[in-house]
Design a protein around this motif. Structure first.
Motif, mmCIF file in Angstrom:
data_model
loop_
_atom_site.group_PDB
_atom_site.id
_atom_site.type_symbol
_atom_site.label_atom_id
_atom_site.label_comp_id
_atom_site.label_asym_id
_atom_site.label_seq_id
_atom_site.Cartn_x
_atom_site.Cartn_y
_atom_site.Cartn_z
ATOM 1 N N TYR A 92 32.073 23.631 -58.114
ATOM 2 C CA TYR A 92 32.626 22.544 -57.273
ATOM 3 C C TYR A 92 33.286 21.424 -57.978
ATOM 4 O O TYR A 92 33.591 20.374 -57.496
ATOM 5 C CB TYR A 92 31.631 21.774 -56.531
ATOM 6 C CG TYR A 92 30.624 22.820 -55.677
ATOM 7 C CD1 TYR A 92 30.956 22.972 -54.348
ATOM 8 C CD2 TYR A 92 29.457 23.187 -55.920
ATOM 9 C CE1 TYR A 92 30.574 23.608 -53.551
ATOM 10 C CE2 TYR A 92 28.899 24.068 -55.191
ATOM 11 C CZ TYR A 92 29.171 24.312 -53.691
ATOM 12 O OH TYR A 92 28.614 25.168 -52.918
ATOM 13 N N LYS A 93 33.927 21.720 -59.261
ATOM 14 C CA LYS A 93 34.318 20.846 -60.108
ATOM 15 C C LYS A 93 35.961 20.451 -59.512
ATOM 16 O O LYS A 93 36.292 19.468 -60.211
ATOM 17 C CB LYS A 93 34.497 21.261 -61.674
ATOM 18 C CG LYS A 93 35.595 22.511 -61.949
ATOM 19 C CD LYS A 93 35.327 22.832 -63.361
ATOM 20 C CE LYS A 93 36.804 23.918 -63.616
ATOM 21 N NZ LYS A 93 36.813 23.957 -65.093
ATOM 22 N N ASN A 94 36.723 21.270 -58.819
ATOM 23 C CA ASN A 94 37.936 20.893 -58.394
ATOM 24 C C ASN A 94 37.727 20.564 -56.800
ATOM 25 O O ASN A 94 38.962 20.527 -56.055
ATOM 26 C CB ASN A 94 38.795 21.940 -58.533
ATOM 27 C CG ASN A 94 39.060 22.488 -59.864
ATOM 28 O OD1 ASN A 94 39.146 21.542 -60.756
ATOM 29 N ND2 ASN A 94 39.068 23.759 -60.367
ATOM 30 N N SER A 95 36.696 20.294 -56.137
ATOM 31 C CA SER A 95 36.618 20.098 -54.992
ATOM 32 C C SER A 95 36.848 18.342 -54.884
ATOM 33 O O SER A 95 37.092 17.667 -55.511
ATOM 34 C CB SER A 95 35.015 20.230 -54.435
ATOM 35 O OG SER A 95 34.474 21.500 -54.715
ATOM 36 N N ASP A 96 36.909 17.943 -53.389
ATOM 37 C CA ASP A 96 37.273 16.696 -53.091
ATOM 38 C C ASP A 96 36.032 15.810 -53.678
ATOM 39 O O ASP A 96 34.938 16.354 -53.492
ATOM 40 C CB ASP A 96 37.719 16.449 -51.659
ATOM 41 C CG ASP A 96 36.448 16.846 -50.789
ATOM 42 O OD1 ASP A 96 35.668 16.221 -50.200
ATOM 43 O OD2 ASP A 96 36.408 18.150 -50.202
ATOM 44 N N LEU A 97 36.161 14.410 -53.446
ATOM 45 C CA LEU A 97 35.190 13.509 -53.810
ATOM 46 C C LEU A 97 33.749 13.587 -52.946
ATOM 47 O O LEU A 97 32.720 13.764 -53.491
ATOM 48 C CB LEU A 97 35.542 12.165 -53.743
ATOM 49 C CG LEU A 97 34.357 11.154 -54.120
ATOM 50 C CD1 LEU A 97 33.799 11.437 -55.569
ATOM 51 C CD2 LEU A 97 35.011 9.598 -53.898
ATOM 52 N N ASN A 98 33.972 13.883 -51.549
ATOM 53 C CA ASN A 98 32.873 13.934 -50.797
ATOM 54 C C ASN A 98 31.859 15.082 -51.041
ATOM 55 O O ASN A 98 30.617 15.053 -51.063
ATOM 56 C CB ASN A 98 33.374 13.795 -49.379
ATOM 57 C CG ASN A 98 32.217 13.685 -48.184
ATOM 58 O OD1 ASN A 98 31.527 12.886 -48.507
ATOM 59 N ND2 ASN A 98 32.115 14.663 -47.251
ATOM 60 N N PHE A 132 29.495 10.746 -65.977
ATOM 61 C CA PHE A 132 28.303 11.233 -66.818
ATOM 62 C C PHE A 132 27.475 11.852 -65.908
ATOM 63 O O PHE A 132 26.845 13.116 -66.129
ATOM 64 C CB PHE A 132 27.459 9.847 -67.396
ATOM 65 C CG PHE A 132 26.256 10.619 -68.388
ATOM 66 C CD1 PHE A 132 26.752 10.640 -69.763
ATOM 67 C CD2 PHE A 132 25.277 11.003 -68.129
ATOM 68 C CE1 PHE A 132 25.707 10.896 -70.552
ATOM 69 C CE2 PHE A 132 24.344 11.159 -68.904
ATOM 70 C CZ PHE A 132 24.440 11.405 -70.122
ATOM 71 N N VAL A 133 26.919 11.374 -64.652
ATOM 72 C CA VAL A 133 26.174 12.065 -63.700
ATOM 73 C C VAL A 133 26.765 13.245 -63.228
ATOM 74 O O VAL A 133 26.271 14.542 -63.095
ATOM 75 C CB VAL A 133 25.834 11.294 -62.616
ATOM 76 C CG1 VAL A 133 25.010 11.924 -61.691
ATOM 77 C CG2 VAL A 133 24.745 10.215 -63.108
ATOM 78 N N LEU A 134 28.110 13.469 -62.986
ATOM 79 C CA LEU A 134 28.725 14.529 -62.374
ATOM 80 C C LEU A 134 28.920 15.745 -63.354
ATOM 81 O O LEU A 134 28.732 16.783 -62.967
ATOM 82 C CB LEU A 134 30.319 13.982 -62.192
ATOM 83 C CG LEU A 134 31.247 14.826 -61.631
ATOM 84 C CD1 LEU A 134 32.319 14.422 -60.693
ATOM 85 C CD2 LEU A 134 32.349 15.732 -62.773
ATOM 86 N N ILE A 190 28.008 15.497 -52.328
ATOM 87 C CA ILE A 190 27.150 16.177 -51.328
ATOM 88 C C ILE A 190 26.533 17.266 -52.513
ATOM 89 O O ILE A 190 25.020 17.190 -52.668
ATOM 90 C CB ILE A 190 27.538 16.828 -50.370
ATOM 91 C CG1 ILE A 190 28.304 15.776 -49.311
ATOM 92 C CG2 ILE A 190 26.882 17.888 -49.959
ATOM 93 C CD1 ILE A 190 28.945 16.433 -48.162
ATOM 94 N N GLN A 191 27.128 18.014 -53.438
ATOM 95 C CA GLN A 191 26.689 18.968 -54.184
ATOM 96 C C GLN A 191 25.646 18.338 -55.487
ATOM 97 O O GLN A 191 24.819 18.661 -55.848
ATOM 98 C CB GLN A 191 27.863 19.908 -54.775
ATOM 99 C CG GLN A 191 28.546 20.688 -53.662
ATOM 100 C CD GLN A 191 27.590 21.318 -52.871
ATOM 101 O OE1 GLN A 191 26.520 21.947 -53.443
ATOM 102 N NE2 GLN A 191 27.616 21.558 -51.698
ATOM 103 N N ILE A 192 26.357 17.118 -55.861
ATOM 104 C CA ILE A 192 25.546 16.458 -56.998
ATOM 105 C C ILE A 192 24.079 15.998 -56.431
ATOM 106 O O ILE A 192 23.135 16.047 -57.084
ATOM 107 C CB ILE A 192 26.343 15.209 -57.469
ATOM 108 C CG1 ILE A 192 27.426 15.714 -58.130
ATOM 109 C CG2 ILE A 192 25.404 14.324 -58.386
ATOM 110 C CD1 ILE A 192 28.516 14.634 -58.519
ATOM 111 N N ALA A 193 24.253 15.514 -55.293
ATOM 112 C CA ALA A 193 22.883 14.989 -54.645
ATOM 113 C C ALA A 193 21.815 16.163 -54.486
ATOM 114 O O ALA A 193 20.671 16.328 -54.706
ATOM 115 C CB ALA A 193 23.027 14.482 -53.247
#
Length: 435
Positions: free
Chosen positions: A395-401, A385-387, A405-408
């Motif tokens: 960045y939707k296809n990026s790795d989890l890390n 939900f936050v994502l 970083i981008q969500i923060a």
């Protein structure tokens, strides 16, 4: 697993709902001059009772909110209908997973906003289902589902589910469809395949046999206990799977497979009352499939089973300190919850998302990398939900890390934007009445 439902709400005064600022009621089934609207039959003729008296629609007031419809009848009866799953997603969709914790959050939110208690919600209709990512394209699966038990499918369409197959029995209807393709047509960005399998209870006999009369009874019974029912209904589907090997098969079996691939062959056996012949050839199809195919049906059975277990894992009790609620704040839809406090008495929820900051450093004001990782590990539904709300699209296809970083960053940027808007709205020289 819960989707659409219809309930009668008892022990709730209509005036409470009518006074709620979130609900805008409109008068229905009565003209401005006070005339009632007659009930029409299929031929658009006026319906009458056994004494020949005209039947009229009951005047009512209707309001909609986040995928739910509230109806207050002139008699004082109150009904609530719609999708709890859509409600959780702000009324937008129901294509993602909806676990037991999310169900409890919705129930808590309905209590907070509208004073609706689950134990006062008498069930009148219910849909239980599961969204899965299938091992092959959804359309290929749906197209090759011919019968359920001995019943032929019906093709249906509605604005919410698009095209779907259904098998209508006396007490329930089994539905199957490609949920992803319909929402893509609505403009949603969905990369994965989504297959929906759903039981719609047209009578409540099965539920009442389990002691389920209210929404609270349903929660107490446990949604995981519908697992075997969903699996059994899937097993009762006659599914044709193309063999992966055919050259080694005899000409007789190859010709038989050609017959088996035609849904009319199976419906013909049933319509001609060839019950034993139908059972024999169904066993033959199962034997050939198990030896010469990828056994897609068994794979789907496994996926359904695991998905139901996952959705019902570690249910959290409805608790105002741990269950985030969906709420409208200053016309912006955000997640909020009653603020837990640190030892120093300061708030320990994120200013932007309203999510708990437990596990982060004392004095934190926003979800950090640490908090987002904990959310990912402990509550994937809320992380998603936050994502969806705060991850920039690039960045939707990026790795989890990278996503964390981008969500923060996005969350902190959102707070800065809010401060700028606030400063424009209330200039420093203005007197603020509430502050």
């Amino acid at each position: 697993m819960i989707d659409d439902l219809k309930v009668i709400i008892q022990d709730l005064q209509p005036s409470i709902l009518e006074a709620d600022p979130l609900l805008l009621f409109e008068q229905k089934n009565v003209s401005n001059e006070g005339f009632l609207f007659p009930i029409l039959d299929k031929n658009k003729e006026h319906k009458k009772d056994k004494n020949g008296k005209l039947l009229y629609k009951t005047p009512c007031k209707i309001a909609s909110y986040k995928g739910l419809k509230f109806i207050i009848y002139e008699t004082g009866l109150i009904t609530l209908s719609g999708s709890l799953h859509k409600y959780f997603n702000d009324g937008a969709h129901n294509y993602n997973q909806f676990n037991i914790n999310a169900v409890l959050r919705v129930l808590r939110d309905l209590k907070t906003k509208f004073d609706i208690e689950p134990e006062h919600c008498i069930l009148k209709g219910l849909e239980i289902g599961i969204n899965i990512t299938p091992p092959i394209p959804t359309n290929e699966i749906v197209d090759n589902c011919f019968l359920h038990k001995t019943l032929s499918f019906e093709h249906k369409y509605n604005s919410d589910e698009g095209n779907y197959k259904q098998w209508k029995h006396n007490e329930y209807t089994l539905k199957m469809y490609n949920k992803a393709v319909h929402y893509r047509k609505k403009g949603f960005d969905i990369d994965a395949e989504i297959m929906r399998l759903e039981i719609k209870y047209t009578t409540l006999t099965r539920l009442k046999e389990r002691g389920i009369y209210t929404l609270q009874d349903l929660i107490n019974y446990g949604l995981q206990n519908f697992k075997n029912e969903l699996l059994n209904e899937w097993q009762n589907v006659l599914f044709f799977e193309n063999p992966t090997r055919i050259d080694h098969l005899s000409k007789t079996i190859q010709n038989r497979l050609l017959e088996y691939s035609n849904p009319n062959y199976w419906s013909g056996l049933i319509s001609n009352n060839q019950t034993e012949n139908f059972k024999y050839h169904r066993r033959q199809l199962k034997s050939i499939t198990q030896k010469n195919s990828n056994n897609i049906k068994d794979l789907i059975t496994k996926i359904i089973s695991e998905e139901i277990d996952f959705l019902n894992m570690n249910p959290t009790q409805i608790d105002q300190y741990t269950i985030p609620l969906i709420q409208v704040v200053n016309s912006n839809k955000v997640l909020v919850q009653k603020e837990p406090k640190n030892d120093d008495g300061k708030s320990s929820i994120c200013k932007v998302t309203g999510m708990s900051l437990q596990g982060q450093k004392a004095g934190s004001h926003f979800l950090s990398h640490t908090g987002l990782k904990l959310l990912f590990e402990n509550d994937r539904l809320m992380f998603d939900f936050v994502l969806q709300k705060h991850l920039p699209k690039q960045y939707k296809n990026s790795d989890l890390n990278t996503m964390i970083i981008q969500i923060a960053k996005s969350i902190r940027t959102k707070d800065c934007v809010n401060h700028i808007k606030q400063n424009r709205l209330y200039k420093t020289e203005q007197i603020q009445l509430f502050g």
